[in-house]
Design a protein around this motif. Structure first.
Motif, PDB file in Angstrom:
ATOM      1  N   LEU A 142       0.827  -1.212   0.000  1.00  0.00           N
ATOM      2  CA  LEU A 142       0.000   0.000   0.000  1.00  0.00           C
ATOM      3  C   LEU A 142       0.860   1.260   0.000  1.00  0.00           C
ATOM      4  CD1 LEU A 142      -2.897  -0.849   2.509  1.00  0.00           C
ATOM      5  CD2 LEU A 142      -3.144  -0.304   0.093  1.00  0.00           C
ATOM      6  N   LEU A 143       1.889   1.270   0.851  1.00  0.00           N
ATOM      7  CA  LEU A 143       2.758   2.448   0.930  1.00  0.00           C
ATOM      8  C   LEU A 143       3.622   2.583  -0.328  1.00  0.00           C
ATOM      9  CD1 LEU A 143       3.826   2.218   4.682  1.00  0.00           C
ATOM     10  CD2 LEU A 143       2.290   3.902   3.655  1.00  0.00           C
ATOM     11  N   ASP A 192       2.320   7.561  -0.869  1.00  0.00           N
ATOM     12  CA  ASP A 192       2.482   7.963   0.525  1.00  0.00           C
ATOM     13  C   ASP A 192       1.544   9.128   0.848  1.00  0.00           C
ATOM     14  OD1 ASP A 192       3.648   9.959  -0.932  1.00  0.00           O
ATOM     15  OD2 ASP A 192       5.578   9.915   0.114  1.00  0.00           O
ATOM     16  N   ASN A 193       0.567   9.343  -0.053  1.00  0.00           N
ATOM     17  CA  ASN A 193      -0.442  10.392   0.144  1.00  0.00           C
ATOM     18  C   ASN A 193      -1.560   9.851   1.027  1.00  0.00           C
ATOM     19  OD1 ASN A 193      -2.890  12.007  -0.343  1.00  0.00           O
ATOM     20  ND2 ASN A 193      -1.620  13.086  -1.826  1.00  0.00           N
ATOM     21  N   LYS A 194      -1.799  10.523   2.154  1.00  0.00           N
ATOM     22  CA  LYS A 194      -2.803  10.053   3.115  1.00  0.00           C
ATOM     23  C   LYS A 194      -4.196   9.948   2.481  1.00  0.00           C
ATOM     24  CE  LYS A 194      -2.734  11.880   7.303  1.00  0.00           C
ATOM     25  NZ  LYS A 194      -3.016  12.758   8.458  1.00  0.00           N
ATOM     26  N   ILE A 195      -4.558  10.913   1.655  1.00  0.00           N
ATOM     27  CA  ILE A 195      -5.890  10.919   1.029  1.00  0.00           C
ATOM     28  C   ILE A 195      -6.066   9.690   0.141  1.00  0.00           C
ATOM     29  CG2 ILE A 195      -7.389  12.159  -0.608  1.00  0.00           C
ATOM     30  CD1 ILE A 195      -6.114  14.772   0.445  1.00  0.00           C
ATOM     31  N   VAL A 196      -5.046   9.384  -0.649  1.00  0.00           N
ATOM     32  CA  VAL A 196      -5.109   8.237  -1.572  1.00  0.00           C
ATOM     33  C   VAL A 196      -5.162   6.927  -0.798  1.00  0.00           C
ATOM     34  CG1 VAL A 196      -3.872   6.984  -3.393  1.00  0.00           C
ATOM     35  CG2 VAL A 196      -3.942   9.485  -3.420  1.00  0.00           C
ATOM     36  N   VAL A 219      -0.424   0.751   8.714  1.00  0.00           N
ATOM     37  CA  VAL A 219      -0.302   1.626   7.540  1.00  0.00           C
ATOM     38  C   VAL A 219      -0.747   3.038   7.889  1.00  0.00           C
ATOM     39  CG1 VAL A 219      -1.050   2.029   5.154  1.00  0.00           C
ATOM     40  CG2 VAL A 219      -0.724  -0.308   5.985  1.00  0.00           C
ATOM     41  N   VAL A 220      -1.938   3.160   8.506  1.00  0.00           N
ATOM     42  CA  VAL A 220      -2.492   4.498   8.780  1.00  0.00           C
ATOM     43  C   VAL A 220      -1.730   5.211   9.903  1.00  0.00           C
ATOM     44  CG1 VAL A 220      -4.771   3.942   7.878  1.00  0.00           C
ATOM     45  CG2 VAL A 220      -4.313   3.588  10.318  1.00  0.00           C
ATOM     46  N   THR A 221      -1.195   4.443  10.860  1.00  0.00           N
ATOM     47  CA  THR A 221      -0.425   5.091  11.931  1.00  0.00           C
ATOM     48  C   THR A 221       0.893   5.670  11.383  1.00  0.00           C
ATOM     49  OG1 THR A 221       0.390   2.893  12.568  1.00  0.00           O
ATOM     50  CG2 THR A 221      -1.381   3.827  13.892  1.00  0.00           C
ATOM     51  N   LYS A 222       1.464   4.997  10.370  1.00  0.00           N
ATOM     52  CA  LYS A 222       2.664   5.545   9.712  1.00  0.00           C
ATOM     53  C   LYS A 222       2.347   6.871   9.020  1.00  0.00           C
ATOM     54  CE  LYS A 222       5.368   1.356   8.843  1.00  0.00           C
ATOM     55  NZ  LYS A 222       5.841   0.398   7.820  1.00  0.00           N
ATOM     56  N   LEU A 223       1.085   7.026   8.615  1.00  0.00           N
ATOM     57  CA  LEU A 223       0.662   8.256   7.947  1.00  0.00           C
ATOM     58  C   LEU A 223       0.178   9.301   8.950  1.00  0.00           C
ATOM     59  CD1 LEU A 223      -1.314   6.643   4.974  1.00  0.00           C
ATOM     60  CD2 LEU A 223       0.942   7.704   4.867  1.00  0.00           C
ATOM     61  N   GLY A 224       0.278   8.971  10.255  1.00  0.00           N
ATOM     62  CA  GLY A 224      -0.070   9.936  11.291  1.00  0.00           C
ATOM     63  C   GLY A 224      -1.522   9.930  11.723  1.00  0.00           C
ATOM     64  N   LEU A 225      -2.269   8.864  11.369  1.00  0.00           N
ATOM     65  CA  LEU A 225      -3.684   8.783  11.749  1.00  0.00           C
ATOM     66  C   LEU A 225      -3.820   8.252  13.169  1.00  0.00           C
ATOM     67  CD1 LEU A 225      -5.973   9.472   9.657  1.00  0.00           C
ATOM     68  CD2 LEU A 225      -6.579   7.054   9.777  1.00  0.00           C
ATOM     69  N   ASP A 226      -4.746   8.823  13.939  1.00  0.00           N
ATOM     70  CA  ASP A 226      -5.010   8.364  15.302  1.00  0.00           C
ATOM     71  C   ASP A 226      -5.737   7.018  15.266  1.00  0.00           C
ATOM     72  OD1 ASP A 226      -6.635   8.159  17.892  1.00  0.00           O
ATOM     73  OD2 ASP A 226      -5.397   9.908  18.310  1.00  0.00           O
TER      74      ASP A 226
END
Length: 431
Positions: A310-311, A315-319, A351-358
């Motif tokens: 996925l990454l 590396d775009n959070k929206i995508v 994956v989402v935590t690497k992108l800074g998601l809570d």
């Protein structure tokens, strides 16, 4: 072969489902087959069996059978009738009044019982015939009931949020519960807008406006039921008791309330206990089997492979969030919510935590997403309950269901890309 475990897992699971194997056994068997790629037969069977057992060895999971029991007691205890009467005075005079009553009542029922099945069953059996008498089509009534019932899985107390807390490795249950309020209410509001437009277009009858006296009377009648929110959620948030202890208090409170309303008698208790035990057994078997698959995935490094894949795309959070949402929407079509949360949380959360998601925010996204799957064939449990109670068919319900699906997806996208919708309430309480 690097991708052989993923291939074995997916193919075996799909084939087992296709030939009619129950979901829990499909998960367990495909877990064993995946393990056989790397280890001999006896250790594979032993490991999966152990993981099914140890997966249920959690104090937090004790809340699930107790919340299921409290939901049964509330469903049989006259609470639904009082919530519907209160909702009728609030929104009954608006276009599509009875449809809006169904949605508001389901949201209130979910906020008290935390069960989509209980909400769909109660609202469908009580409001369905009344909607038909007022000229609403049976299919539209069923579509509204089906989608509205899922709001109770986001609005706390929610068994699925407890399961997510376990799967995420310790996301705060209190924070998850608070985070579910605004997304759940937002989803309900979008459903109400669509239902109102549809009813106005079809020319369905509008009810009479209620006086302040009537609103106050129905509110007072429903107040003991609504007070459950203060007791259960308030106690968890303030830290008076844990979610598990809160579930035991919910059982006691709902039993006393049912006896007070004289809707529950001691003669009816064995049947209520048996029904809740049956539901608990199904849920717990799903959880145990899903925990074994989750472990098998981890052993074969499948989450890391998917995460890297996925990454590697972007590396775009929206995508990435859009891709994950599309994957979860697809998963929800074929898999029940509880195993989906347990299996896919360990895959997507890193994956989402690497992108800074809570993690709390992602939990709400995941549950809200999978709620849509409960309304879709071939596995949508709430869809089948709603259609069965309305005595209609899935084919006939699809047309009025489609715009309500769109409303749920819009709510999902807003919650996905506006984190404060989920995180604002927990932040107020420093959770």
């Amino acid at each position: 072969m690097e991708y052989l475990p993923i291939l074995v897992l997916v193919l075996s699971f799909v084939v087992l489902l296709a030939i009619g194997t129950p979901v829990a056994w499909s998960i367990a068997i495909s877990s064993v087959l995946t393990m056989l790629v790397s280890i001999p037969v006896l250790p594979a069977f032993t490991t999966v069996s152990q993981r099914i057992g140890t997966g249920l060895d959690s104090f937090a999971l004790l809340a699930i059978p107790l919340f299921i029991l409290s939901g049964e007691l509330m469903n049989k205890g006259g609470i639904a009738h009082r919530l519907i009467a209160f909702a009728k005075t609030l929104v009954g005079a608006l276009p599509g009044g009875l449809a809006l009553i169904n949605i508001v009542s389901a949201m209130l029922m979910g906020a008290i019982a935390g069960s989509s099945m209980a909400a769909a069953s109660a609202m469908g059996s009580i409001l369905g015939p009344e909607m038909e008498r007022e000229g609403y089509s049976r299919e539209f009534g069923a579509a509204v009931n089906i989608t509205a019932a899922t709001t109770g899985l986001v609005i706390p107390p929610s068994n699925v949020l407890i399961v997510y807390s376990l799967a995420s490795g310790g996301a705060s249950i209190a924070a998850l519960f608070l985070a579910g309020y605004i997304p759940g209410i937002l989803t309900g509001l979008f459903l109400m807008i669509v239902a109102s437009f549809w009813a106005k277009k079809k020319g369905y009858k509008v009810g009479e406006r209620s006086s302040f006296k009537q609103i106050f009377k129905t509110f007072v009648d429903a107040l003991p039921s609504l007070f459950m929110l203060v007791v259960v959620i308030g106690g968890i948030v303030v830290g008076v008791f844990t979610a598990t202890e809160a579930s035991a208090i919910a059982v006691l409170y709902s039993l006393l309330l049912g006896l007070f309303y004289k809707e529950i008698s001691f003669e009816r208790l064995p049947k209520i206990l048996l029904d809740s035990t049956s539901t608990t057994a199904i849920v717990m078997l799903l959880i145990g089997a899903s925990m074994s698959m989750s472990w098998a995935l981890s052993y074969e490094n499948i989450p890391q492979e998917i995460s890297s894949g996925l990454l590697g795309i972007s590396d775009n959070k929206i995508v990435i969030l859009l891709i994950i949402n599309l994957l979860l929407l697809f998963v929800g079509i074929f898999m029940d919510m509880t195993p989906a949360v347990l299996i896919f949380t360990p895959i997507f959360l890193p994956v989402v935590t690497k992108l800074g998601l809570d993690p709390v925010h992602f939990g709400i996204i995941m549950v809200l997403n999978l709620c849509i799957g409960l309304c879709t064939p071939p596995v949508g449990s709430v869809l089948f309950v709603g259609v069965g109670i309305a005595n209609t068919t899935i084919e006939k319900v699809i047309k009025p269901l489609f715009p309500l699906f769109i409303a749920m997806i819009i709510a999902l996208l807003l919650v996905t890309y506006i984190p404060q919708l989920s995180l604002w309430l927990p932040s107020l309480f420093d959770l």
